[in-house]
Design a protein around this motif. Structure first.
Motif: not given
Length: 262
Positions: A107-123, A140-149
């Protein structure tokens, strides 16, 4: 070979411990500097606004004032990031499931996810619980996920490029001892990180990007450290980078009813 592997793991653990101490010392120094900068910065902002209002009939000079205001806003963003990095991470623990934490991060990274048009593969595996400050750990984890996107967008990766996983493992920690840990992994399929950058990843203000303050990973490190956890970074076979946030578990191997994930 076993001895060599243990020596390598212990060296990594000592490096993580050294990094934690250095970041804590840097945080104290950065807080003092940021507070000293913030007051004159606010004055510059005010004077620029007053001057711009007095130059209604001089658009060229007004544009100069506008540029000053933009630069001040940029500097204020850096100061706020420095203070966020430097502040004492007072952790308010609560027991949450991995699914709850991952949902908050996405949820915290929703804007980056929408911009990329790429949903993360969650397990989330068996959905183990962890004792965390949900707000701090989401950051903390959001900062890492944003970098990944950002890496994903820069390298035009495919639809399976970003992965969010939760596993239960025995991990060698910075104290040199193998502990049970809940490992929250964020993995990308980007270009990877070279040796020089790998050694500087958590240094404040280090960044390989044109934008950003270079404080995202430093903040993540301090938050995870305050939770008595650590972050491990590794290269993925086939390309890309993996960040593992290793946290103490509530009860290893306890299966819970999985909650809905994004």
């Amino acid at each position: 070979a076993h001895v060599i592997r243990l020596e390598s793991e212990l060296a990594d653990a000592n490096e993580q411990l050294r990094r934690s101490r250095e970041l804590a010392a840097l945080g104290e120094m950065a807080a003092g500097i940021a507070h000293e900068i913030r007051n004159p910065l606010a004055s510059i902002q005010l004077f620029a606004e007053v001057l711009r209002d007095d130059l209604d009939d001089r658009p060229t000079q007004q544009e100069v004032c506008r540029k000053i205001e933009v630069s001040v806003t940029r500097m204020d963003t850096i100061v706020r990031d420095v203070l966020r990095f430097a502040r004492d991470a007072s952790v308010r623990f609560e027991t949450v499931s991995s699914a709850t934490l991952i949902h908050a991060v996405v949820d915290a990274c929703s804007s980056q996810i929408q911009d990329a048009g790429l949903e993360p593969d969650i397990d989330i595996g068996q959905n183990p619980s962890v004792n965390v400050d949900l707000s701090l750990m989401t950051q903390a984890i959001g900062n890492i996920l944003r970098n990944a996107y950002e890496i994903t967008q820069a390298t035009n990766c495919d639809q399976a490029a970003v992965e969010l996983t939760v596993t239960e493992q025995r991990v060698r920690c910075p104290d040199g001892v193998v502990h049970d840990r809940v490992v929250i992994g964020v993995a990308d399929r980007g270009a990877g990180i070279d040796d020089d950058a790998m050694s500087k990843l958590f240094n404040p203000f280090f960044t390989t990007r044109d934008a950003g303050t270079g404080l995202g990973l430093a903040i993540a490190h301090r938050v995870v450290d305050a939770h008595e956890g650590h972050i491990a970074v590794s290269r993925r076979s086939g390309g890309g980078t993996r960040f593992d946030v290793c946290l103490p578990p509530i009860a290893i191997g306890t299966t819970q009813t999985p909650e809905s994930t994004p």
